[in-house]
Design an enzyme around this catalytic site. Sequence first.
Site, PDB file in Angstrom:
ATOM      1  N   TYR A 273      -1.431  -0.849  10.241  1.00  0.00           N
ATOM      2  CA  TYR A 273      -1.623  -1.215   8.718  1.00  0.00           C
ATOM      3  C   TYR A 273      -0.638  -0.412   8.602  1.00  0.00           C
ATOM      4  O   TYR A 273       0.198  -1.356   7.312  1.00  0.00           O
ATOM      5  CB  TYR A 273      -3.106  -0.528   8.031  1.00  0.00           C
TER       6      TYR A 273
ATOM      7  N   SER B 185       1.051  -1.465   0.228  1.00  0.00           N
ATOM      8  CA  SER B 185      -0.358  -0.132   0.120  1.00  0.00           C
ATOM      9  C   SER B 185       0.754   1.456   0.044  1.00  0.00           C
ATOM     10  O   SER B 185       1.896   1.154   0.227  1.00  0.00           O
ATOM     11  CB  SER B 185      -0.004  -0.109   1.108  1.00  0.00           C
TER      12      SER B 185
END
Length: 256
Positions: free
Chosen positions: A156, A142
């Site tokens: 995350y 990501s």
Amino acid sequence: MNRLEGKRAIITGGAKGLGLATAQLFVEEGAKIAIVDFDGEAGREAAKVITEAGGEVYFHEVDVRDAEAIEATFATINEEMGGIDILVNSAGVVDSGVIAHETSIEEWREVIDTDLNGSFITSKFAVPYMLGKGGSIVNIASTAGLSSVCDGNAPYHAAKGGVVQMTKNFGISYAKKGIRCNCVCPGTTLTDLVRNDLINKFGSVEEGEPVYGAMHPMGRLGKPIETAYAILYLASDEAAWTTGVALPVDGGFTAA
């Protein structure tokens, strides 16, 4: 000629979102695929749709955090497909977005265990089937693994940053063994997870999408197929001299 003709690919998290878009694209490009996902209902539906479209697909309901189950499942998939050439690690979860000191230990562990540990476990058990003949691993990281621009999402960011570094390590470790390892780093992409996030934070997708879109220089959110094409390139022989790369697919987010 199809770009993945004769290739055999495992796609974790292939029942929805980026994983499903990748699974459908891989089949169009000539690959046999095995979808591995903990969501049995969605996985069976995805396999049905792909089969009805003429693709060869196998589905296995497995949690990527379960090392013993993954090891056994990959052995079964190897028998079913006659080998494993490609692994795409798309299985993952997001966190609640709260600031670090308000994040529960349980949430931290769940995100790290799924997004980072799960990608390691599947890669560990895929590699032996690629040794001696070559292969390609593509991880889904990501932009959160490359930069941190918000005051939340610590689990995350940590997990996806770990995926980026793990990708580089695998790329170097197996470079002389014919196994390439790369990752894509999508910006905010309109998957079911993001739709749910927009609804929770803004009340609707329509209200939230312009806000998230404005964070990207191209002024919009990504589409799953746009990341799937980047995954296709890295998985294919066209990327034969590419390994250890973290490729942003983010509408200019990390360039800004």
